[in-house]
Design a protein around this motif. Structure first.
Motif, mmCIF file in Angstrom:
data_model
loop_
_atom_site.group_PDB
_atom_site.id
_atom_site.type_symbol
_atom_site.label_atom_id
_atom_site.label_comp_id
_atom_site.label_asym_id
_atom_site.label_seq_id
_atom_site.Cartn_x
_atom_site.Cartn_y
_atom_site.Cartn_z
ATOM 1 N N ASP A 247 12.946 -4.784 -14.522
ATOM 2 C CA ASP A 247 13.899 -3.677 -14.444
ATOM 3 C C ASP A 247 14.189 -3.062 -15.808
ATOM 4 O OD1 ASP A 247 14.131 -3.860 -11.703
ATOM 5 O OD2 ASP A 247 15.962 -5.064 -11.729
ATOM 6 N N VAL A 248 13.700 -3.688 -16.875
ATOM 7 C CA VAL A 248 13.831 -3.111 -18.209
ATOM 8 C C VAL A 248 12.458 -3.084 -18.861
ATOM 9 C CG1 VAL A 248 16.210 -3.885 -18.492
ATOM 10 C CG2 VAL A 248 14.349 -5.349 -19.294
ATOM 11 N N ASP A 249 12.309 -2.241 -19.859
ATOM 12 C CA ASP A 249 11.039 -2.163 -20.587
ATOM 13 C C ASP A 249 10.812 -3.428 -21.413
ATOM 14 O OD1 ASP A 249 10.560 0.393 -19.588
ATOM 15 O OD2 ASP A 249 11.570 1.368 -21.294
ATOM 16 N N LYS A 250 9.560 -3.669 -21.762
ATOM 17 C CA LYS A 250 9.242 -4.820 -22.598
ATOM 18 C C LYS A 250 10.036 -4.761 -23.901
ATOM 19 C CE LYS A 250 4.584 -5.699 -20.862
ATOM 20 N NZ LYS A 250 3.138 -5.812 -21.206
ATOM 21 N N GLY A 251 10.642 -5.898 -24.219
ATOM 22 C CA GLY A 251 11.435 -5.994 -25.435
ATOM 23 C C GLY A 251 12.893 -5.641 -25.262
ATOM 24 N N ASP A 252 13.246 -5.091 -24.081
ATOM 25 C CA ASP A 252 14.642 -4.707 -23.850
ATOM 26 C C ASP A 252 15.432 -5.850 -23.227
ATOM 27 O OD1 ASP A 252 14.163 -2.256 -24.917
ATOM 28 O OD2 ASP A 252 14.135 -1.176 -23.003
ATOM 29 N N LEU A 253 16.750 -5.755 -23.387
ATOM 30 C CA LEU A 253 17.655 -6.805 -22.915
ATOM 31 C C LEU A 253 18.101 -6.518 -21.489
ATOM 32 C CD1 LEU A 253 18.613 -9.183 -24.773
ATOM 33 C CD2 LEU A 253 20.832 -8.064 -24.852
ATOM 34 N N LEU A 254 18.078 -7.574 -20.660
ATOM 35 C CA LEU A 254 18.481 -7.504 -19.261
ATOM 36 C C LEU A 254 19.657 -8.435 -19.023
ATOM 37 C CD1 LEU A 254 17.773 -6.778 -16.180
ATOM 38 C CD2 LEU A 254 16.523 -8.947 -16.200
ATOM 39 N N VAL A 255 20.677 -7.950 -18.329
ATOM 40 C CA VAL A 255 21.782 -8.789 -17.858
ATOM 41 C C VAL A 255 21.669 -8.868 -16.345
ATOM 42 C CG1 VAL A 255 24.276 -9.097 -17.763
ATOM 43 C CG2 VAL A 255 23.231 -8.059 -19.792
ATOM 44 N N PHE A 256 21.649 -10.080 -15.798
ATOM 45 C CA PHE A 256 21.370 -10.239 -14.377
ATOM 46 C C PHE A 256 22.047 -11.492 -13.834
ATOM 47 C CE2 PHE A 256 18.399 -12.769 -16.692
ATOM 48 C CZ PHE A 256 17.965 -13.803 -15.860
ATOM 49 N N GLU A 257 22.041 -11.624 -12.511
ATOM 50 C CA GLU A 257 22.501 -12.853 -11.868
ATOM 51 C C GLU A 257 21.291 -13.748 -11.659
ATOM 52 O OE1 GLU A 257 24.673 -14.475 -7.764
ATOM 53 O OE2 GLU A 257 24.762 -12.340 -8.283
ATOM 54 N N ASP A 258 21.317 -14.944 -12.234
ATOM 55 C CA ASP A 258 20.135 -15.797 -12.169
ATOM 56 C C ASP A 258 20.085 -16.592 -10.870
ATOM 57 O OD1 ASP A 258 21.834 -18.011 -12.456
ATOM 58 O OD2 ASP A 258 21.189 -18.474 -14.504
ATOM 59 N N SER A 259 19.064 -17.424 -10.736
ATOM 60 C CA SER A 259 18.837 -18.145 -9.476
ATOM 61 C C SER A 259 19.902 -19.181 -9.182
ATOM 62 C CB SER A 259 17.461 -18.819 -9.509
ATOM 63 O OG SER A 259 17.392 -19.772 -10.565
ATOM 64 N N ALA A 260 20.706 -19.526 -10.188
ATOM 65 C CA ALA A 260 21.803 -20.473 -9.982
ATOM 66 C C ALA A 260 23.135 -19.773 -9.730
ATOM 67 C CB ALA A 260 21.934 -21.391 -11.194
ATOM 68 N N GLY A 261 23.105 -18.427 -9.680
ATOM 69 C CA GLY A 261 24.319 -17.676 -9.410
ATOM 70 C C GLY A 261 25.177 -17.413 -10.623
ATOM 71 N N HIS A 262 24.606 -17.545 -11.824
ATOM 72 C CA HIS A 262 25.346 -17.297 -13.055
ATOM 73 C C HIS A 262 24.904 -15.983 -13.689
ATOM 74 C CE1 HIS A 262 27.406 -21.213 -13.738
ATOM 75 N NE2 HIS A 262 26.438 -21.670 -12.954
ATOM 76 N N VAL A 263 25.779 -15.406 -14.496
ATOM 77 C CA VAL A 263 25.381 -14.293 -15.346
ATOM 78 C C VAL A 263 24.400 -14.828 -16.386
ATOM 79 C CG1 VAL A 263 26.143 -12.582 -17.029
ATOM 80 C CG2 VAL A 263 27.565 -13.083 -15.023
ATOM 81 N N ALA A 264 23.292 -14.123 -16.566
ATOM 82 C CA ALA A 264 22.301 -14.547 -17.548
ATOM 83 C C ALA A 264 21.786 -13.330 -18.294
ATOM 84 C CB ALA A 264 21.157 -15.290 -16.876
ATOM 85 N N ILE A 265 21.230 -13.576 -19.461
ATOM 86 C CA ILE A 265 20.699 -12.518 -20.319
ATOM 87 C C ILE A 265 19.276 -12.887 -20.700
ATOM 88 C CG2 ILE A 265 21.049 -11.195 -22.432
ATOM 89 C CD1 ILE A 265 24.002 -12.183 -22.353
ATOM 90 N N ALA A 266 18.367 -11.931 -20.531
ATOM 91 C CA ALA A 266 16.967 -12.158 -20.835
ATOM 92 C C ALA A 266 16.407 -10.962 -21.584
ATOM 93 C CB ALA A 266 16.170 -12.399 -19.546
ATOM 94 N N VAL A 267 15.243 -11.160 -22.181
ATOM 95 C CA VAL A 267 14.468 -10.073 -22.773
ATOM 96 C C VAL A 267 13.127 -10.038 -22.061
ATOM 97 C CG1 VAL A 267 13.285 -9.239 -24.839
ATOM 98 C CG2 VAL A 267 15.592 -10.182 -25.022
ATOM 99 N N ASN A 268 12.758 -8.889 -21.557
ATOM 100 C CA ASN A 268 11.456 -8.748 -20.911
ATOM 101 C C ASN A 268 10.352 -9.015 -21.939
ATOM 102 O OD1 ASN A 268 9.271 -8.152 -19.322
ATOM 103 N ND2 ASN A 268 9.824 -6.018 -18.939
ATOM 104 N N ASN A 269 9.581 -10.080 -21.683
ATOM 105 C CA ASN A 269 8.524 -10.508 -22.603
ATOM 106 C C ASN A 269 9.068 -10.897 -23.982
ATOM 107 O OD1 ASN A 269 6.778 -9.895 -20.530
ATOM 108 N ND2 ASN A 269 5.258 -8.938 -21.841
ATOM 109 N N GLY A 270 10.256 -11.475 -23.985
ATOM 110 C CA GLY A 270 10.843 -11.919 -25.239
ATOM 111 C C GLY A 270 11.828 -13.043 -25.001
ATOM 112 N N ARG A 271 12.615 -13.348 -26.027
ATOM 113 C CA ARG A 271 13.552 -14.468 -25.967
ATOM 114 C C ARG A 271 14.948 -13.972 -26.328
ATOM 115 N NH1 ARG A 271 11.478 -19.414 -25.687
ATOM 116 N NH2 ARG A 271 13.197 -20.363 -26.864
ATOM 117 N N ALA A 272 15.825 -13.946 -25.330
ATOM 118 C CA ALA A 272 17.184 -13.452 -25.562
ATOM 119 C C ALA A 272 17.940 -14.321 -26.555
ATOM 120 C CB ALA A 272 17.944 -13.380 -24.241
#
Length: 262
Positions: free
Chosen positions: A220-245
């Motif tokens: 849902d975001v471009d490579k290298g961009d930051l994503l805020v989402f609900e993870d598989s455990a039901g928590h708020v999580a932050i990721a980077v598409n093809n990176g490390r948040a």
């Protein structure tokens, strides 16, 4: 008591040494037909909160089991060994807060017992390896059908050691929460429930400076961009598409992260 077909096993032992194998051996000598699910043995050393979070997020997805967990910096001290009965399984390990979140995820603590029955232990108990000599032998006996009450006397649930509740605060257009875990992909999981994202828009800012977007999956975001989402455990999580948040945000478990509307 019918017992359990499965034992789950969570530790900070790692897999470079023979610690995990020795514990598997303790189980196999007592209950050779019981199968073991290794949840993880790479909890950061002595990180009780990380072990508690991993176990709590995993145990509800496993078959009914005896869940033995050992992240035990107090091994050999006066800390108790305990077994907790829940509606959906039994938990065995040190009384240092490690088991409580998982017990709550399995329906709540119905009974608690201190591990004092030395007949259930393995040989001369080492002062530094209760996983092999106490916790896995006890778990194996419970899985084989021994009554929980035979492990030792009942203890008051209110006397069990509990970890501090992670910090979570929510306001108008923002939430602030403690980092609960960081996975091997560098995704940063917060203690906040995923439902808390519903009050925020799509364009967000993390820690006041880093732009992010709310989404449901990494693409849902471009490579290298930051994503805020609900993870598989039901928590708020932050990721980077093809990176490390975790690198982008430079945080560790226990740090506070603020997510706000841009």
């Amino acid at each position: 008591m019918a017992g359990y077909e499965w034992i789950s096993f969570t530790t900070d032992y790692g897999t470079f040494d023979g610690f995990v194998a020795a514990c598997h051996g303790s189980i196999a000598r007592i209950a050779p037909r019981v199968r073991v699910i290794d949840v993880t043995h790479h909890v950061p050393p002595a990180d009780v909160a990380r072990g508690a979070a991993v176990l709590a997020q995993t145990a509800p997805h496993l078959p009914p089991s005896v869940h033995v967990a050992v992240v035990d910096p107090g091994v050999g001290t006066a800390r108790r060994g305990i077994a907790l009965g829940t509606p959906n399984g039994v938990l065995v390990g040190p009384d240092n807060g490690l088991l409580i979140w998982a017990a709550e995820a399995l329906g709540g603590i119905e009974s608690a017992h201190e591990l004092t029955n030395k007949d259930w232990f393995q040989g001369d108990v080492s002062g530094t390896f209760h996983g092999r000599d106490v916790f896995t032998p006890v778990a194996a006996r419970l899985a084989a059908g021994a009554p929980l009450g035979d492990a030792g006397p009942a203890v008051d649930v209110d006397t069990l050691v509990r970890l501090p509740d992670p910090i979570v605060t929510i306001g108008d257009g923002w939430l602030e929460a403690e980092v609960l875990t960081v996975d091997r992909f560098g995704n940063v999981q917060l203690a906040a429930n995923g439902e808390m994202l519903r009050g925020l828009g799509s364009d967000l800012v993390v820690n006041g400076t880093v732009s992010a977007r709310r989404g449901a999956t990494f693409a849902d975001v471009d490579k290298g961009d930051l994503l805020v989402f609900e993870d598989s455990a039901g928590h708020v999580a932050i990721a980077v598409n093809n990176g490390r948040a975790v690198v982008v945000l430079s945080v560790t478990p226990g740090d506070l992260v603020r997510v706000s509307v841009r």
